[in-house]
Design a protein around this motif. Sequence first.
Motif, PDB file in Angstrom:
ATOM      1  N   ALA A  97      15.936 -81.218  38.856  1.00  0.00           N
ATOM      2  CA  ALA A  97      16.742 -81.616  40.007  1.00  0.00           C
ATOM      3  C   ALA A  97      15.950 -82.546  40.929  1.00  0.00           C
ATOM      4  O   ALA A  97      16.491 -83.516  41.452  1.00  0.00           O
ATOM      5  N   ALA A  98      14.660 -82.255  41.088  1.00  0.00           N
ATOM      6  CA  ALA A  98      13.823 -83.094  41.949  1.00  0.00           C
ATOM      7  C   ALA A  98      13.662 -84.499  41.373  1.00  0.00           C
ATOM      8  O   ALA A  98      13.617 -85.490  42.114  1.00  0.00           O
ATOM      9  N   MET A  99      13.586 -84.613  40.056  1.00  0.00           N
ATOM     10  CA  MET A  99      13.449 -85.921  39.412  1.00  0.00           C
ATOM     11  C   MET A  99      14.745 -86.716  39.474  1.00  0.00           C
ATOM     12  O   MET A  99      14.747 -87.954  39.566  1.00  0.00           O
ATOM     13  N   LEU A 100      15.875 -86.004  39.432  1.00  0.00           N
ATOM     14  CA  LEU A 100      17.171 -86.669  39.424  1.00  0.00           C
ATOM     15  C   LEU A 100      17.644 -87.070  40.816  1.00  0.00           C
ATOM     16  O   LEU A 100      18.415 -88.034  40.953  1.00  0.00           O
ATOM     17  N   ALA A 101      17.215 -86.343  41.827  1.00  0.00           N
ATOM     18  CA  ALA A 101      17.703 -86.561  43.193  1.00  0.00           C
ATOM     19  C   ALA A 101      17.606 -88.015  43.651  1.00  0.00           C
ATOM     20  O   ALA A 101      18.602 -88.578  44.125  1.00  0.00           O
ATOM     21  N   PRO A 102      16.447 -88.673  43.536  1.00  0.00           N
ATOM     22  CA  PRO A 102      16.380 -90.063  43.995  1.00  0.00           C
ATOM     23  C   PRO A 102      17.218 -91.020  43.149  1.00  0.00           C
ATOM     24  O   PRO A 102      17.644 -92.066  43.639  1.00  0.00           O
ATOM     25  N   LYS A 103      17.468 -90.668  41.913  1.00  0.00           N
ATOM     26  CA  LYS A 103      18.244 -91.551  41.036  1.00  0.00           C
ATOM     27  C   LYS A 103      19.722 -91.556  41.397  1.00  0.00           C
ATOM     28  O   LYS A 103      20.410 -92.564  41.210  1.00  0.00           O
ATOM     29  N   VAL A 104      20.218 -90.426  41.880  1.00  0.00           N
ATOM     30  CA  VAL A 104      21.638 -90.338  42.230  1.00  0.00           C
ATOM     31  C   VAL A 104      21.863 -90.354  43.736  1.00  0.00           C
ATOM     32  O   VAL A 104      23.011 -90.309  44.186  1.00  0.00           O
ATOM     33  N   GLY A 105      20.772 -90.411  44.511  1.00  0.00           N
ATOM     34  CA  GLY A 105      20.884 -90.511  45.967  1.00  0.00           C
ATOM     35  C   GLY A 105      21.413 -89.267  46.639  1.00  0.00           C
ATOM     36  O   GLY A 105      22.164 -89.358  47.621  1.00  0.00           O
ATOM     37  N   LEU A 106      21.030 -88.102  46.127  1.00  0.00           N
ATOM     38  CA  LEU A 106      21.468 -86.832  46.701  1.00  0.00           C
ATOM     39  C   LEU A 106      20.269 -85.918  46.928  1.00  0.00           C
ATOM     40  O   LEU A 106      19.248 -86.051  46.245  1.00  0.00           O
ATOM     41  N   PRO A 107      20.357 -84.970  47.873  1.00  0.00           N
ATOM     42  CA  PRO A 107      19.282 -83.997  48.065  1.00  0.00           C
ATOM     43  C   PRO A 107      19.089 -83.149  46.801  1.00  0.00           C
ATOM     44  O   PRO A 107      20.030 -82.937  46.034  1.00  0.00           O
ATOM     45  N   ARG A 108      17.867 -82.663  46.595  1.00  0.00           N
ATOM     46  CA  ARG A 108      17.562 -81.866  45.421  1.00  0.00           C
ATOM     47  C   ARG A 108      18.470 -80.643  45.321  1.00  0.00           C
ATOM     48  O   ARG A 108      18.920 -80.280  44.222  1.00  0.00           O
ATOM     49  N   GLN A 109      18.756 -79.998  46.472  1.00  0.00           N
ATOM     50  CA  GLN A 109      19.595 -78.798  46.451  1.00  0.00           C
ATOM     51  C   GLN A 109      21.007 -79.107  45.943  1.00  0.00           C
ATOM     52  O   GLN A 109      21.605 -78.318  45.204  1.00  0.00           O
ATOM     53  N   LYS A 110      21.514 -80.268  46.352  1.00  0.00           N
ATOM     54  CA  LYS A 110      22.856 -80.651  45.912  1.00  0.00           C
ATOM     55  C   LYS A 110      22.869 -80.957  44.415  1.00  0.00           C
ATOM     56  O   LYS A 110      23.795 -80.571  43.688  1.00  0.00           O
ATOM     57  N   VAL A 111      21.826 -81.630  43.943  1.00  0.00           N
ATOM     58  CA  VAL A 111      21.717 -81.922  42.515  1.00  0.00           C
ATOM     59  C   VAL A 111      21.613 -80.631  41.721  1.00  0.00           C
ATOM     60  O   VAL A 111      22.240 -80.476  40.665  1.00  0.00           O
ATOM     61  N   ASN A 112      20.843 -79.687  42.231  1.00  0.00           N
ATOM     62  CA  ASN A 112      20.683 -78.400  41.561  1.00  0.00           C
ATOM     63  C   ASN A 112      22.019 -77.671  41.448  1.00  0.00           C
ATOM     64  O   ASN A 112      22.320 -77.045  40.415  1.00  0.00           O
ATOM     65  N   TYR A 113      22.849 -77.788  42.483  1.00  0.00           N
ATOM     66  CA  TYR A 113      24.185 -77.178  42.457  1.00  0.00           C
ATOM     67  C   TYR A 113      25.027 -77.798  41.339  1.00  0.00           C
ATOM     68  O   TYR A 113      25.686 -77.083  40.568  1.00  0.00           O
ATOM     69  N   HIS A 114      25.006 -79.111  41.228  1.00  0.00           N
ATOM     70  CA  HIS A 114      25.771 -79.788  40.182  1.00  0.00           C
ATOM     71  C   HIS A 114      25.250 -79.424  38.797  1.00  0.00           C
ATOM     72  O   HIS A 114      26.031 -79.232  37.855  1.00  0.00           O
ATOM     73  N   LEU A 115      23.932 -79.311  38.658  1.00  0.00           N
ATOM     74  CA  LEU A 115      23.344 -78.956  37.366  1.00  0.00           C
ATOM     75  C   LEU A 115      23.763 -77.555  36.935  1.00  0.00           C
ATOM     76  O   LEU A 115      24.043 -77.314  35.756  1.00  0.00           O
ATOM     77  N   LYS A 116      23.808 -76.637  37.873  1.00  0.00           N
ATOM     78  CA  LYS A 116      24.221 -75.270  37.544  1.00  0.00           C
ATOM     79  C   LYS A 116      25.682 -75.241  37.092  1.00  0.00           C
ATOM     80  O   LYS A 116      26.050 -74.478  36.187  1.00  0.00           O
ATOM     81  N   THR A 117      26.505 -76.081  37.732  1.00  0.00           N
ATOM     82  CA  THR A 117      27.908 -76.155  37.331  1.00  0.00           C
ATOM     83  C   THR A 117      28.044 -76.726  35.926  1.00  0.00           C
ATOM     84  O   THR A 117      28.804 -76.217  35.095  1.00  0.00           O
ATOM     85  N   LEU A 118      27.288 -77.776  35.635  1.00  0.00           N
ATOM     86  CA  LEU A 118      27.310 -78.368  34.302  1.00  0.00           C
ATOM     87  C   LEU A 118      26.788 -77.391  33.256  1.00  0.00           C
ATOM     88  O   LEU A 118      27.319 -77.307  32.139  1.00  0.00           O
ATOM     89  N   GLU A 119      25.756 -76.645  33.613  1.00  0.00           N
ATOM     90  CA  GLU A 119      25.188 -75.657  32.689  1.00  0.00           C
ATOM     91  C   GLU A 119      26.189 -74.538  32.412  1.00  0.00           C
ATOM     92  O   GLU A 119      26.305 -74.058  31.273  1.00  0.00           O
ATOM     93  N   LYS A 120      26.920 -74.124  33.427  1.00  0.00           N
ATOM     94  CA  LYS A 120      27.913 -73.060  33.275  1.00  0.00           C
ATOM     95  C   LYS A 120      28.959 -73.419  32.231  1.00  0.00           C
ATOM     96  O   LYS A 120      29.456 -72.552  31.503  1.00  0.00           O
TER      97      LYS A 120
END
Length: 208
Positions: free
Chosen positions: A35-58
Amino acid sequence: MFDVTVIEDPAAAAVSLDPVRARLLAELAAGPASAAMLAPKVGLPRQKVNYHLKTLEKHGLVELAGERRKGNVTERLMRASAASYVISPGALGAVQPDPERDRDRLSAHWLIALAARLLRDMGALLTGAAKARKRLATFALDGEVRFASAADRAAFVAELTQGVEGLVRKYHAADAADGRDHRLVIALHPKVRDEEPRLPTSDQELTE
């Protein structure tokens, strides 16, 4: 990682269509990332990216590739479950195309319905083959042909129909107890142009 995964679940389809999550899937198809590596690429905070990743993983669209220690934090490295995704028409439920509704060989709408059924069936077959850990026996033929005239195209279709119907009659074993039914779909359509002609935007262009 699969090359292509067919999304059959409506909820997973909705998740994949979200622009941010689609961007994350594209990034993770290129290689594992946190999530930390992806955050700057998509322009979102790490916590928000982590939320999206958990949804995709689900929904099985991303999976854990590994973990790494960074300071006092353990980062989860995620990867896409496939290089690309396609949504099955089955995800649309009762409004998915039905080729049995209007069997018109010369209808573009019927061709779309056939393609939709092909995609839906292949998704189900791939899922079953993966669970059984068996290879799915398929065959595809793709090519291009340029017709000099509409008459030549009609003649080609007539000969193709005659040839295929002859092969079906030759090999169709209706009484074979151990046989397995297969579906045959052949499509012919104009090739999509790489760039459609620009429409005129002024009266002067219309008269030139």
